[in-house]
Design an enzyme around this catalytic site. Structure first.
Site, short mmCIF file in Angstrom:
data_model
loop_
_atom_site.label_atom_id
_atom_site.label_comp_id
_atom_site.label_asym_id
_atom_site.label_seq_id
_atom_site.Cartn_x
_atom_site.Cartn_y
_atom_site.Cartn_z
N GLY A 46 36.20 72.96 36.69
CA GLY A 46 35.29 73.03 38.38
C GLY A 46 34.71 74.30 38.28
O GLY A 46 35.48 75.51 37.36
N GLU A 47 35.04 74.22 39.84
CA GLU A 47 34.50 76.20 40.32
C GLU A 47 35.19 76.15 41.66
O GLU A 47 35.84 75.18 42.16
CB GLU A 47 32.86 75.71 40.59
CG GLU A 47 32.40 76.82 41.47
CD GLU A 47 32.14 78.12 41.05
OE1 GLU A 47 32.21 78.38 39.59
OE2 GLU A 47 33.12 78.34 41.59
N CYS A 78 42.89 75.17 34.72
CA CYS A 78 41.38 76.43 34.20
C CYS A 78 40.99 77.05 35.94
O CYS A 78 41.78 77.65 36.48
CB CYS A 78 40.08 75.56 33.98
SG CYS A 78 38.71 76.78 33.26
N ARG A 106 39.34 85.46 37.66
CA ARG A 106 38.13 85.09 37.27
C ARG A 106 37.17 85.00 35.67
O ARG A 106 37.01 86.48 35.38
CB ARG A 106 37.80 84.47 37.84
CG ARG A 106 38.72 83.57 39.14
CD ARG A 106 37.49 83.51 40.11
NE ARG A 106 36.84 82.59 39.98
CZ ARG A 106 35.26 82.53 41.03
NH1 ARG A 106 35.33 82.95 41.87
NH2 ARG A 106 34.74 81.41 40.64
N HIS A 169 41.45 74.07 28.40
CA HIS A 169 41.34 72.15 29.11
C HIS A 169 41.72 71.15 28.51
O HIS A 169 41.47 70.94 27.33
CB HIS A 169 39.72 71.77 29.07
CG HIS A 169 38.77 72.55 30.23
ND1 HIS A 169 38.29 72.06 31.80
CD2 HIS A 169 38.94 73.32 30.67
CE1 HIS A 169 37.90 73.08 32.89
NE2 HIS A 169 37.90 73.87 31.35
N GLU A 171 42.73 68.16 28.25
CA GLU A 171 41.62 66.94 29.26
C GLU A 171 40.73 66.60 28.21
O GLU A 171 39.85 64.85 28.11
CB GLU A 171 41.20 66.51 30.34
CG GLU A 171 40.47 67.13 30.96
CD GLU A 171 40.67 68.53 31.55
OE1 GLU A 171 42.05 69.20 31.12
OE2 GLU A 171 39.19 69.42 31.55
N1 GLN Z 1 35.06 79.56 35.88
C1 GLN Z 1 35.14 78.53 36.90
C2 GLN Z 1 36.17 79.48 38.26
O1 GLN Z 1 36.28 80.23 38.58
C3 GLN Z 1 36.82 77.84 36.76
C4 GLN Z 1 36.38 77.40 35.07
C5 GLN Z 1 36.80 75.86 34.87
O2 GLN Z 1 37.45 75.28 35.52
N2 GLN Z 1 36.34 74.87 33.53
O3 GLN Z 1 35.75 78.71 39.05
#
Ligand code: GLN
Length: 189
Positions: A46-47, A78, A106, A169, A171
């Site tokens: 996610g983020e 991730c 990142r 990922h 999943e």
């Molecule tokens: N780019 C995202 C981050 O820095 C991570 C990307 C992802 O989880 N697919 O949080």
């Protein structure tokens, strides 16, 4: 077995589905109470800055950090891996779990390659087709970290005792073997 997926942000539903397909009692975790009911936790992609913010807001960050330091199994994919990393090339997210002895950059795979797929060879698993989405890159690992798979010379799946992290990922590809690997870690320690 009861496994939690951190459900504050990101692609937690895909993890829940995969765990349920494996016959696991998979729970969405958003509160301290829910965290206490599970035997292990997956932190989804996610983020990472948003997720870190929400973790702190829900009062989960310090508890999870404490439990993770005491042997509670956690798998970060991730953005989840970014939250687990002790060292980061970025100033955000400032407040992380910082439980794994890895150094992470990142969004490190370059613009054109924001997202890509690759065939990996994973130790104890074998060939695995992996999806990377604006993936973080592992640029350093400590002596207690085992590298389970690499891509282009960089580790992409690593384990430190009860902690597991991947830049990709699993999943999203319908192949449950990395999830199974994590479940084994939860059962056998
Ligand atoms: N780019 C995202 C981050 O820095 C991570 C990307 C992802 O989880 N697919 O949080």
């Amino acid at each position: 077995m009861r496994i939690g997926v951190l459900g504050l942000q990101g692609d937690f539903r895909e993890h829940l589905e995969m765990l349920r397909a494996l016959g696991v009692d998979a729970r969405d975790v958003r509160t301290k109470e829910q965290l206490h009911e599970v035997e292990g936790l997956i932190i989804p992609g996610g983020e990472s800055t948003t997720m870190a913010y929400l973790l702190e807001k829900m009062g989960l960050l310090s508890i999870l950090r404490e439990r993770g330091a005491q042997g509670f199994p956690i798998y970060g994919t991730c953005a989840g891996m970014i939250l687990l990393a002790r060292e980061l090339n970025d100033s955000y997210p400032e407040n992380r779990l910082a439980l794994m002895d890895i150094s992470v950059k990142r969004n490190a795979y370059g613009r054109q390659r924001d997202s890509f797929e690759a065939d990996l060879h994973i130790k104890d698993i074998g060939e695995f087709h992996a999806v990377f989405i604006r993936a973080p890159k592992i640029v350093g690992v400590g002596p207690s970290v085992e590298i389970l798979a690499e891509h282009d010379g960089a580790p992409v799946l690593v384990r430190q005792k009860h902690l597991l992290a991947s830049s990709f990922h699993p999943e999203l590809t319908g192949d449950p073997r990395v999830h199974k690997y994590f479940l084994e870690m939860v059962t056998r320690g």
